[in-house]
Every structure is written in C-alpha cells, then in structure tokens.
Design a protein around this motif. Structure first.
Motif, short mmCIF file in Angstrom:
data_model
loop_
_atom_site.label_atom_id
_atom_site.label_comp_id
_atom_site.label_asym_id
_atom_site.label_seq_id
_atom_site.Cartn_x
_atom_site.Cartn_y
_atom_site.Cartn_z
N VAL A 8 -1.19 -16.61 -11.17
CA VAL A 8 0.02 -17.28 -10.70
C VAL A 8 1.01 -17.32 -11.86
O VAL A 8 0.64 -17.69 -12.97
N HIS A 55 4.39 -27.86 -7.47
CA HIS A 55 3.13 -27.26 -7.90
C HIS A 55 2.43 -28.19 -8.88
O HIS A 55 3.05 -28.72 -9.80
N LEU A 84 -5.01 -19.86 -9.60
CA LEU A 84 -5.03 -20.78 -8.47
C LEU A 84 -6.46 -21.24 -8.25
O LEU A 84 -7.39 -20.43 -8.25
N ILE A 102 -2.76 -25.00 -10.13
CA ILE A 102 -2.69 -23.86 -11.03
C ILE A 102 -3.34 -24.32 -12.32
O ILE A 102 -2.93 -25.32 -12.92
#
Length: 152
Positions: A8, A55, A84, A102
């Motif tokens: 990511v 996030h 992830l 993450i």
C-alpha cells in the motif's frame, strides 16, 4: 515472478496527533490516522466536489516510531508504504470485531515526511533535510496485544 504482493502506498495528512504506545518488551509503537482526498468538478453543476478517505496506520519499528513521536503532529503531510493487514479483536463489551490497517513493520515499510521546515510537521526537522525516509526491507511485525477500542 512473485506469487502475491501486498503493498500500500499513500500520501496524505494526519487527522490527529500520533498515538504512541509501548509493546510488552518496551519498544515504541505508533498509530496514525491518515486522510487522503480526491477532488473533481461535477460535470452537471460545475461544482467542485471532494471525497476524503481515512486510513489507520500502525508502525511497529521502534526507531521509526521515535521519529513519528518527535516530528509528526496533526496536519503533517506524509508518504507511507506498508502492507494491508486485517485483524480480529474483542471490544470492551466482548463483541468480536475486525479492523484493517496499513502496517509498517520492523522490516517492511517506508515513511517520508513531506512537509517543509516551516509548515507544521513538528517543531523542527533534523539537519538531514525536510524528508526522513526509512526503508525497512522485508519481514513480519511482532505479535502484539493491542486492547484499544477501534472507532469503526
């Protein structure tokens, strides 16, 4: 060719000051809330539209968590690379829940500070320049027991 890839890459701004914790063996752990946004012009109305996604970032690298603690605050612009990861946890009322994060582990992530020296990424940036980049190679994060309530 690799059988799979879990990577990511995000550029965004912190929505809150970093949350610092310690693992059971005394190493630093940082939790970040990162906002990424996209904007566009509505074809019908001509109005500018924007969508923000949030996030959850977890940093298991002790040295990198120390940099986060010293130099990042709400509003800081950063670039991260991580993996992830979805994990199951039990909330305070005993309900099992899932969260996706993450993860920047001991050997598998990157964090680069993108703020200039005077634009609010901490009180002062080290002499090495406005970007701090720590590449951590490959590996898995340690197994940690994190008993905090997840807001989503």
């Amino acid at each position: 060719m690799a059988a799979s890839l879990n990577k990511v890459m995000l550029i965004g701004n912190l929505g809150a000051d970093p949350v610092m914790r310690q693992t059971q063996d005394g190493k630093k752990l940082a939790q970040l809330s990162l906002a990424t946004s996209e904007s566009w012009k509505d074809k019908v109305t001509g109005e500018k539209k924007e969508k923000t996604s949030w996030h959850r970032i977890v940093i298991f690298n002790d040295g990198l968590a120390g940099v986060v603690e010293s130099y990042l605050k709400k509003g800081s612009k950063i670039y991260i690379e991580g993996q992830l990861q979805t994990r199951k946890f039990t909330d305070q009322s005993g309900v099992e829940k899932y969260t996706t994060e993450i993860v920047l582990g001991n050997y598998n992530g990157t964090l680069t500070m993108l703020d200039s020296r005077n634009s609010g990424g901490g009180d002062s940036i080290p002499d090495m320049g406005s970007d701090i980049n720590q590449d951590m190679g490959e590996g898995a994060p340690p197994d940690l027991d994190i008993d905090d309530e997840i807001p989503f």
